[in-house]
Scaffold this motif. Structure first.
Motif, short mmCIF file in Angstrom:
data_model
loop_
_atom_site.label_atom_id
_atom_site.label_comp_id
_atom_site.label_asym_id
_atom_site.label_seq_id
_atom_site.Cartn_x
_atom_site.Cartn_y
_atom_site.Cartn_z
N ARG A 1 0.85 -1.19 0.00
CA ARG A 1 0.00 0.00 0.00
C ARG A 1 0.88 1.23 0.00
N ASP A 2 0.49 2.25 -0.75
CA ASP A 2 1.25 3.49 -0.81
C ASP A 2 0.55 4.58 -0.01
N LEU A 3 1.30 5.23 0.87
CA LEU A 3 0.82 6.39 1.60
C LEU A 3 1.65 7.59 1.17
N SER A 4 1.08 8.77 1.30
CA SER A 4 1.74 9.99 0.84
C SER A 4 2.69 10.54 1.88
N ILE A 5 3.85 10.99 1.43
CA ILE A 5 4.76 11.76 2.27
C ILE A 5 4.46 13.21 1.92
N VAL A 6 3.98 13.96 2.90
CA VAL A 6 3.44 15.30 2.64
C VAL A 6 4.31 16.43 3.19
N GLY A 7 5.48 16.11 3.70
CA GLY A 7 6.36 17.16 4.19
C GLY A 7 7.41 16.61 5.13
N GLY A 8 8.21 17.51 5.64
CA GLY A 8 9.25 17.12 6.57
C GLY A 8 10.03 18.33 7.04
N THR A 9 10.96 18.07 7.96
CA THR A 9 11.82 19.13 8.49
C THR A 9 13.26 18.60 8.56
N GLY A 10 14.19 19.48 8.90
CA GLY A 10 15.58 19.08 9.07
C GLY A 10 16.17 18.48 7.81
N ASP A 11 16.74 17.28 7.92
CA ASP A 11 17.32 16.58 6.77
C ASP A 11 16.28 16.26 5.70
N PHE A 12 15.01 16.33 6.05
CA PHE A 12 13.91 15.98 5.14
C PHE A 12 13.04 17.20 4.84
N PHE A 13 13.64 18.39 4.86
CA PHE A 13 12.91 19.64 4.68
C PHE A 13 12.04 19.61 3.43
#
Length: 181
Positions: free
Chosen positions: A138-150
């Motif tokens: 199943r695929d879920l969305s990555i909708v943002g991040g901070t730091g190393d994953f800004f």
């Protein structure tokens, strides 16, 4: 005649004003991810007498509609490891919630943040979407991040690896980031 004379200068003014916006946009090209992580999510649901080991707790009961615990809400603070072993050193924590949202099949909706605080990564990844549990992946969305994953964008592919009733489950998360800054 006078009406068309007024229309054309306005059209050209709008075209000139917004042309840099259209020229700067680049179409999304599905390519190789700019960053890829394979991690394991471990969830131990609190059962009333296992406070030392539990990493999640049921907040609401199911509605009673159907036989698939629709409406049950669970909050969690689960360990995330690089391998399948629950007792491995966590590289992150998954903090958020999921709830069962179908009365005809097992299906959950997740919203959570992977919180990294290690020598390898620092920051967060925000993940949300439907977990169609009966599907192999199943695929879920990555909708943002901070730091190393800004401002990260991408896909987290779930695959169920272990289930022990309603007490424990382990998911393999194949995280592919397509926008990295």
């Amino acid at each position: 005649m006078r009406m068309s004379v007024v229309k054309y200068p306005i059209f050209f003014l709008v075209l000139v004003t917004f042309s840099p916006v259209f020229a700067a946009r680049t179409p999304f090209k599905k390519s190789e991810p700019c960053k890829r992580l394979v991690l394991y999510y471990h969830d131990i649901l609190f059962g009333g007498n296992d406070t030392a080991n539990a990493t999640s707790a049921q907040i609401t009961n199911g509605t009673g509609l159907g036989q698939f615990v629709q409406g049950m809400l669970v909050v969690f603070d689960d360990p995330i490891t690089k391998d399948q072993h629950l007792l491995s050193t966590p590289v992150a924590r998954a903090q958020g919630f999921y709830f069962y949202d179908m009365k005809t099949a097992y299906n959950a909706w997740f919203a959570y943040t992977l919180v990294f605080n290690s020598t390898e990564y620092n920051g967060t990844i925000n993940i949300m979407g439907a977990d169609m549990m009966m599907e192999k992946t199943r695929d879920l969305s990555i909708v943002g991040g901070t730091g190393d994953f800004f401002m990260a964008r991408g896909i987290a592919t779930f695959q169920t690896e272990a289930v022990q009733g309603f007490k424990y489950f382990r998911l393999k998360m194949d995280i592919k980031l397509y926008e990295c800054y």
